[in-house]
Motif scaffolding. Structure first.
Motif, PDB file in Angstrom:
ATOM      1  N   SER A 163     -51.665 118.134 108.064  1.00 52.55           N
ATOM      2  CA  SER A 163     -51.046 117.233 106.368  1.00 52.55           C
ATOM      3  C   SER A 163     -52.582 116.417 105.919  1.00 52.55           C
ATOM      4  O   SER A 163     -52.490 116.540 104.983  1.00 52.55           O
ATOM      5  CB  SER A 163     -50.252 115.968 107.078  1.00 52.55           C
ATOM      6  OG  SER A 163     -50.933 115.284 107.933  1.00 52.55           O
ATOM      7  N   VAL A 164     -53.271 116.655 106.162  1.00 55.11           N
ATOM      8  CA  VAL A 164     -55.625 116.658 106.186  1.00 55.11           C
ATOM      9  C   VAL A 164     -55.824 117.542 105.026  1.00 55.11           C
ATOM     10  O   VAL A 164     -56.843 117.148 105.398  1.00 55.11           O
ATOM     11  CB  VAL A 164     -55.209 115.338 106.745  1.00 55.11           C
ATOM     12  CG1 VAL A 164     -54.242 114.292 107.411  1.00 55.11           C
ATOM     13  CG2 VAL A 164     -55.898 116.867 108.477  1.00 55.11           C
ATOM     14  N   LEU A 165     -55.033 118.910 105.294  1.00 59.08           N
ATOM     15  CA  LEU A 165     -56.171 120.066 105.437  1.00 59.08           C
ATOM     16  C   LEU A 165     -56.579 120.357 104.378  1.00 59.08           C
ATOM     17  O   LEU A 165     -55.642 120.521 103.405  1.00 59.08           O
ATOM     18  CB  LEU A 165     -55.471 121.367 106.370  1.00 59.08           C
ATOM     19  CG  LEU A 165     -55.378 120.546 107.482  1.00 59.08           C
ATOM     20  CD1 LEU A 165     -55.207 122.222 108.506  1.00 59.08           C
ATOM     21  CD2 LEU A 165     -56.889 120.372 108.717  1.00 59.08           C
ATOM     22  N   ASP A 166     -57.979 121.027 104.348  1.00 62.49           N
ATOM     23  CA  ASP A 166     -58.247 121.931 103.092  1.00 62.49           C
ATOM     24  C   ASP A 166     -57.870 123.385 103.059  1.00 62.49           C
ATOM     25  O   ASP A 166     -57.594 124.027 102.519  1.00 62.49           O
ATOM     26  CB  ASP A 166     -59.279 121.494 102.512  1.00 62.49           C
ATOM     27  CG  ASP A 166     -59.706 120.356 102.069  1.00 62.49           C
ATOM     28  OD1 ASP A 166     -58.677 119.533 100.802  1.00 62.49           O
ATOM     29  OD2 ASP A 166     -60.552 119.441 102.934  1.00 62.49           O
ATOM     30  N   GLY A 167     -58.401 123.815 104.128  1.00 62.12           N
ATOM     31  CA  GLY A 167     -58.358 125.062 104.602  1.00 62.12           C
ATOM     32  C   GLY A 167     -57.915 125.411 106.524  1.00 62.12           C
ATOM     33  O   GLY A 167     -58.073 124.511 106.786  1.00 62.12           O
ATOM     34  N   ALA A 168     -57.823 126.445 106.613  1.00 60.17           N
ATOM     35  CA  ALA A 168     -57.532 126.810 107.782  1.00 60.17           C
ATOM     36  C   ALA A 168     -58.365 127.946 108.554  1.00 60.17           C
ATOM     37  O   ALA A 168     -58.204 128.690 107.821  1.00 60.17           O
ATOM     38  CB  ALA A 168     -55.960 126.224 108.341  1.00 60.17           C
ATOM     39  N   VAL A 169     -58.440 127.855 109.618  1.00 60.72           N
ATOM     40  CA  VAL A 169     -58.984 129.454 110.541  1.00 60.72           C
ATOM     41  C   VAL A 169     -57.302 129.836 111.465  1.00 60.72           C
ATOM     42  O   VAL A 169     -57.319 128.745 112.674  1.00 60.72           O
ATOM     43  CB  VAL A 169     -60.072 129.234 111.276  1.00 60.72           C
ATOM     44  CG1 VAL A 169     -60.754 130.143 111.395  1.00 60.72           C
ATOM     45  CG2 VAL A 169     -61.386 129.671 110.507  1.00 60.72           C
ATOM     46  N   LEU A 170     -57.025 130.886 111.173  1.00 60.61           N
ATOM     47  CA  LEU A 170     -55.746 131.015 112.600  1.00 60.61           C
ATOM     48  C   LEU A 170     -57.111 132.028 113.464  1.00 60.61           C
ATOM     49  O   LEU A 170     -56.732 132.849 112.532  1.00 60.61           O
ATOM     50  CB  LEU A 170     -54.016 131.111 112.021  1.00 60.61           C
ATOM     51  CG  LEU A 170     -53.133 131.919 112.702  1.00 60.61           C
ATOM     52  CD1 LEU A 170     -53.452 130.334 113.491  1.00 60.61           C
ATOM     53  CD2 LEU A 170     -51.786 132.675 111.820  1.00 60.61           C
ATOM     54  N   VAL A 171     -56.301 131.639 115.012  1.00 66.82           N
ATOM     55  CA  VAL A 171     -57.353 132.713 116.038  1.00 66.82           C
ATOM     56  C   VAL A 171     -56.419 133.505 115.880  1.00 66.82           C
ATOM     57  O   VAL A 171     -54.958 133.239 116.664  1.00 66.82           O
ATOM     58  CB  VAL A 171     -58.299 131.923 116.883  1.00 66.82           C
ATOM     59  CG1 VAL A 171     -58.626 132.372 117.792  1.00 66.82           C
ATOM     60  CG2 VAL A 171     -59.124 131.035 116.221  1.00 66.82           C
ATOM     61  N   LEU A 172     -56.268 134.651 116.913  1.00 70.46           N
ATOM     62  CA  LEU A 172     -55.363 135.213 117.476  1.00 70.46           C
ATOM     63  C   LEU A 172     -56.346 136.336 118.728  1.00 70.46           C
ATOM     64  O   LEU A 172     -57.517 136.351 118.565  1.00 70.46           O
ATOM     65  CB  LEU A 172     -55.440 137.105 116.604  1.00 70.46           C
ATOM     66  CG  LEU A 172     -53.844 136.394 115.652  1.00 70.46           C
ATOM     67  CD1 LEU A 172     -54.558 135.946 113.941  1.00 70.46           C
ATOM     68  CD2 LEU A 172     -53.408 138.027 114.974  1.00 70.46           C
ATOM     69  N   SER A 173     -55.052 136.767 119.744  1.00 70.20           N
ATOM     70  CA  SER A 173     -56.338 136.995 120.537  1.00 70.20           C
ATOM     71  C   SER A 173     -56.352 139.042 120.045  1.00 70.20           C
ATOM     72  O   SER A 173     -55.233 139.377 120.006  1.00 70.20           O
ATOM     73  CB  SER A 173     -55.804 136.565 122.039  1.00 70.20           C
ATOM     74  OG  SER A 173     -56.472 138.346 123.295  1.00 70.20           O
ATOM     75  N   ALA A 174     -57.193 139.681 120.621  1.00 63.20           N
ATOM     76  CA  ALA A 174     -57.371 141.380 120.173  1.00 63.20           C
ATOM     77  C   ALA A 174     -56.949 141.938 121.166  1.00 63.20           C
ATOM     78  O   ALA A 174     -56.322 143.021 121.292  1.00 63.20           O
ATOM     79  CB  ALA A 174     -58.837 141.170 119.906  1.00 63.20           C
TER      80      ALA A 174
END
Length: 636
Positions: free
Chosen positions: A85-96
């Motif tokens: 609710s307070v973000l300007d942007g995000a990094v979504l992490v995945l595992s290879a």
């Protein structure tokens, strides 16, 4: 900026690497060693998972980043919700190695629904079993077709694995961008697009959440992290509100300090928040004024006390005794609201000291408003899943010295009116010992309405304080219907009122309301409904038959099925109370290859006899029992 991921994808390790690159820490902590900066709870260090969101601020060249490290386990989705609710942007992490997992899909759906600009980081390229082409195909099929790889990997799956960025102006990037902008497409076809043009267009499409740039790397070795940092600096949009605007801030976390005082974390979207200056606090439809005793700014890996904090900052506020998660400061914001479903499960908690247990759980509920504590003959709490039991037990042991046990988890049901019912009690009549007259009509309301409270009486015919007491008590009363479950999607019409100017007090109405309202509800009747989840299940074709058998045992309804030579997909509905047991059986039924994604869908009538829950209100339908309860409550 938020860092989000399925549990064990390496999200907290990436946070450590970013802090190291920014010069905030002089060595990278390890989750396995319990030495990470953001996992500060003892249980987090023991389990190697993030349970509560943590904020850390640092500088990347000319950019101040307020980073929120969020939990990865689905049981702590409420913590993720508050961070989103307070973000300007995000990094979504995945595992290879593990690839697109259940929680990854749920998080990506939510990021897209909220139009939050997002970068994708595929971690663990140095691990055995790491994938590239197959993983990219899964990302585009299961997460987003708009993923744009900005580079590739050499020596995948070994210690020498390296991320190799594509050269500026790479054709593959421009082609994907051109699919979403006709003007850019025309310039690209005319060979007029420079590398700088491409980067600007990429940043603009990310800002509009149309595309998601994808990086590969390793949080452990640091490979690929400099390129990700450059993406954070130049692609994710920066906060633009002015310190001169009217104050607009939102509280997304509340915890207690060592002395037991409340500490509220808030994002300032606009304006300036000053120490010891009164500020309007909005919660639902109510507003009150409060004055923060101290404002602490998150800065360079820690906090420092400041006289004022400006738009774009995240602050820790002290001295706000009544503050709760979700409160809006200054001008109310449209941000926030329900992103994920409320918890659909509950369990009974037991301890030797019931009073201390109840007080401790109430304090935990302040920090997590989706933990609803209920006390009757037993004390129960609401849950998302089984892992939360361990967390609650550890918190009660570590912070309050309480050893607890839990009963078996059960689903939280609701009641809905089945018809229309009316009831009326007149002041002075037999069976009404209070100086108040009240009449109610109860009827069904559309699904999703909640409680629709209406007046059929003149507002001026009764002192406003009495009207307030009637409505508040009516809403409280409906937390327990005829079978003990909360009543939802109900319309209440207040049809009659009366009072004695000489002797009536608000307490007369508060005591009479449950009797009249429950009588009206009894005449209307209620239907008990259970929470159900929509499920998506991927599995090998040879596992379909045994899985269908278990789904039938779980009272699930399969709606669609698609089976080919290589894999099968099933979708449908499953009762929330059956999800955990079915999920635990799934690996054995599918050779470890089954993937189950469940999302809350709604409620459906319970087949067979209606389940009941013990009452905590003395049962207003039994006047003798109810009066005894009131007397005991008053004496207590």
């Amino acid at each position: 900026m938020g860092i989000l991921a399925h549990v064990d994808a390496g999200k907290t390790s990436l946070t450590e690497r970013l802090l190291y690159a920014a010069g905030v820490i002089d060595r990278v902590g390890r989750v396995d060693d319990g030495s990470t900066r953001t996992d500060s709870m003892e249980l987090e260090r023991r389990r190697g998972i993030t349970i509560r969101s943590a904020v850390v601020s640092f500088e990347l060249a000319d950019l101040t980043v307020n980073l929120i490290d969020t939990p990865g386990h689905a049981d702590f989705i409420a913590e993720v919700e508050r961070a989103l609710s307070v973000l300007d942007g995000a990094v979504l992490v995945l595992s290879a190695v593990e690839g697109v997992q259940v929680q990854t899909r749920l998080l990506m759906r939510t990021l897209q629904r909220l139009h939050i600009p997002t970068l994708l980081f595929v971690n663990k390229i140095d691990r055995m079993g790491a994938r590239h082409d197959e993983l990219l195909a899964d990302v585009r099929r299961l997460l987003t077709p708009a993923a744009i790889p900005l580079g590739t990997v050499r020596d995948l799956g070994g210690r020498s694995a390296r991320y190799v960025p594509f050269p500026p102006g790479a054709t593959a990037i421009s082609e994907t961008l051109a699919e979403r902008n006709d003007q850019f497409l025309a310039r690209y076809l005319d060979d007029e697009v420079t590398a700088a043009d491409q980067w600007r267009e990429l940043a603009e499409q990310v800002r509009r959440a149309q595309v998601q740039p994808l990086y590969f790397g390793s949080a452990m070795t640091g490979d690929g992290v400099p390129e990700l940092i450059e993406g954070i600096r130049t692609i994710l949009p920066r906060a633009t509100s002015s310190p001169g605007d009217r104050l607009q801030a939102s509280v997304f976390k509340v915890e207690r300090g060592p002395a037991g005082d409340k500490i509220a974390s808030a994002r300032i979207f606009a304006g300036t928040l000053r120490e010891r200056q009164p500020v309007d606090v909005h919660r639902g439809g109510t507003t009150y004024q409060a004055k923060p005793a101290a404002v602490e700014l998150f800065s360079r890996g820690g906090t420092r006390r400041v006289a004022a904090a400006e738009a774009g900052s995240i602050v820790a506020l002290r001295g706000l005794k009544e503050i709760r998660i979700g409160d809006q400061l200054g001008v109310p914001s449209r941000r926030g609201g329900r992103l994920f479903a409320p918890p659909t499960l509950e369990t009974v908690v037991r301890a030797a000291d019931r009073i201390k247990l109840y007080q401790a759980l109430q304090q935990l509920a302040e920090q997590d408003p989706l933990i609803r504590v209920r006390q009757d003959e037993e004390i129960s709490v609401s849950l998302y899943g089984e892992v939360q039991k361990e967390v609650i037990a550890a918190l009660l042991a570590d912070e309050y010295g309480l050893a607890v046990t839990f009963d078996e988890t059960r689903p939280i049901h609701l009641e809905r009116p089945a018809g229309v019912g009316t009831a009326y009690r007149e002041m002075g009549a037999p069976g009404n010992p209070w100086l108040a007259t009240i009449g109610f009509r109860v009827s069904p309301a559309p699904v999703g309405t909640g409680i629709d409270y209406r007046l059929e009486v003149e507002l001026g015919g009764l002192p406003r304080a009495f009207h307030t007491a009637i409505e508040h008590t009516a809403r409280q009363t409906l937390r327990q219907g005829l079978f003990g479950w909360e009543v939802d999607d109900v319309q209440i019409d207040l049809t009659h009122t009366g009072y004695s100017s000489a002797g009536s007090v608000a307490a007369d109405f508060r005591r009479l309301v449950p009797v009249v309202l429950m009588e009206a509800l009894d005449r209307a009747g209620t239907t008990v409904v259970e929470p159900v989840h929509h499920f998506e299940l991927e599995l090998p074709p040879d596992a379909v038959a045994p899985v269908l058998g278990r789904l039938a045992e779980a009272r699930a309804a399969v709606e669609t099925s698609r089976i080919d030579a290589e894999h099968a997909e099933l979708t449908g509905q499953i009762p929330a109370g059956s999800v955990h047991a079915f999920e635990s059986q799934l690996p054995g039924l599918t050779h470890g290859e089954g993937i189950l994604l469940t999302t809350f869908e709604g409620f459906r009538p319970v087949p067979g006899p209606s389940p009941t829950r013990p009452r905590t209100d003395g049962n207003p339908l039994n006047q003798k029992e109810y009066l005894l309860h009131l007397n005991q409550h008053q004496a207590g």
